[in-house]
Design an enzyme around this catalytic site. Structure first.
Site, PDB file in Angstrom:
ATOM      1  N   ASP A 169       4.264   3.173   6.338  1.00 18.53           N
ATOM      2  CA  ASP A 169       3.611   2.830   7.598  1.00 18.53           C
ATOM      3  C   ASP A 169       4.563   2.272   8.634  1.00 18.53           C
ATOM      4  OD1 ASP A 169       3.995   0.301   6.117  1.00 18.53           O
ATOM      5  OD2 ASP A 169       2.901  -0.581   7.800  1.00 18.53           O
ATOM      6  N   PHE A 181      14.027   4.499  10.471  1.00 14.11           N
ATOM      7  CA  PHE A 181      12.729   4.018  10.027  1.00 14.11           C
ATOM      8  C   PHE A 181      11.816   5.225   9.865  1.00 14.11           C
ATOM      9  CE2 PHE A 181       8.653   1.940  10.059  1.00 14.11           C
ATOM     10  CZ  PHE A 181       8.913   0.790   9.335  1.00 14.11           C
ATOM     11  N   VAL A 182      11.170   5.321   8.713  1.00 20.26           N
ATOM     12  CA  VAL A 182      10.345   6.503   8.449  1.00 20.26           C
ATOM     13  C   VAL A 182       8.887   6.135   8.171  1.00 20.26           C
ATOM     14  CG1 VAL A 182      12.197   8.028   7.637  1.00 20.26           C
ATOM     15  CG2 VAL A 182      11.108   6.468   6.013  1.00 20.26           C
ATOM     16  N   LYS A 226      16.894   3.968   0.763  1.00 18.57           N
ATOM     17  CA  LYS A 226      17.639   3.836   2.031  1.00 18.57           C
ATOM     18  C   LYS A 226      18.771   2.844   1.791  1.00 18.57           C
ATOM     19  CE  LYS A 226      15.220   2.273   5.652  1.00 18.57           C
ATOM     20  NZ  LYS A 226      14.370   2.258   6.854  1.00 18.57           N
ATOM     21  N   ARG A 277       0.298   6.187   7.467  1.00 15.21           N
ATOM     22  CA  ARG A 277       0.446   6.339   6.012  1.00 15.21           C
ATOM     23  C   ARG A 277      -0.092   7.684   5.534  1.00 15.21           C
ATOM     24  NH1 ARG A 277       1.751   1.303   3.823  1.00 15.21           N
ATOM     25  NH2 ARG A 277       0.844  -0.498   4.846  1.00 15.21           N
ATOM     26  N   LYS A 282       0.819  -1.190   0.000  1.00 16.19           N
ATOM     27  CA  LYS A 282       0.000   0.000   0.000  1.00 16.19           C
ATOM     28  C   LYS A 282       0.867   1.260   0.000  1.00 16.19           C
ATOM     29  CE  LYS A 282      -2.927  -2.615   3.170  1.00 16.19           C
ATOM     30  NZ  LYS A 282      -3.297  -2.728   4.589  1.00 16.19           N
ATOM     31  N   ASP A 330      14.720  -0.532   0.393  1.00 15.42           N
ATOM     32  CA  ASP A 330      15.485  -0.746   1.631  1.00 15.42           C
ATOM     33  C   ASP A 330      16.521  -1.838   1.368  1.00 15.42           C
ATOM     34  OD1 ASP A 330      16.210  -0.659   4.312  1.00 15.42           O
ATOM     35  OD2 ASP A 330      14.527  -1.864   4.990  1.00 15.42           O
TER      36      ASP A 330
END
Ligand code: IMP
Ligand code: MG
Length: 176
Positions: free
Chosen positions: A160, A153-154, A130, A166, A42, A102
């Protein structure tokens, strides 16, 4: 629920201005050609919608849902397809639209999966990159919104933490 500390690292204005720049690159490159945007559910939806609104060529939207995360912040390393693409991509221009690269496993999986459908041209567009956790070393996006120097972590703009945040219109780091 534990309190989550958040810090905005990319504002709404910064995100939207960068998306406009990417859109104008795409408008130049795919001028008068049909472009299929394949969004990864999503996380990419906000990015994909904002980008799609700025595009001037004929655009077709489709979605795929893969997961390698579960509810945790650390990748499990296993990519699982939950929802498949519904369009025929053969001989089409495809842009995979991702929220974040990531480890690179998700995008590597999607690149291989979509390549098998014999597109005319396949490119990758990600809002965030990242590089700190990269496992698949040779994965490079053709269009990148922002490269994250720090390994944080974003959340926000589609991203999310355990399915939450989100809808934030900016990108923020999150810590417990
Ligand atoms: P990869 O397969 O490790 O490259 O992971 C890609 C997916 O992991 C993304 O599409 C995100 O859903 C999720 N992900 C990786 N880093 C973050 C983050 O900092 N915040 C939220 N989701 C993330
Ligand atoms: Mg996610």
């Amino acid at each position: 629920m534990k309190e989550q500390k958040m810090q905005i690292i990319i504002t709404k204005e910064e995100v939207e201005s960068r998306i406009r720049q990417i859109a104008s690159q795409l408008n130049e490159k795919y001028k008068d050609e049909k472009l299929y945007l394949i969004g990864t559910l999503k996380g990419s939806i906000f990015f994909l919608c904002e980008l799609a609104k700025q595009l001037t060529m004929p655009v077709i939207l489709d979605f795929v849902q893969v997961s390698s995360y579960g509810e945790e912040k650390v990748s499990s390393g296993i990519v699982d397809k939950k929802l498949d693409i519904s369009c025929d991509l053969e001989k089409q221009n495809i842009l995979i639209v991702e929220d974040i690269i990531d480890t690179g496993r998700t995008i590597q999986y999607l690149k291989e999966y979509i390549s098998e459908k014999n597109p005319k041209h396949l490119e990758i567009c990600t809002l965030l990159d990242k590089p700190a956790h990269r496992v698949v070393k040779d994965i490079v996006a053709d269009y990148t919104g922002f490269v994250m120097k720090e390994d944080k972590f974003v959340v926000g703009y589609g991203l999310d933490y355990a399915q939450m945040y989100r809808n934030l219109p900016y990108i923020a780091t999150i810590e417990e």
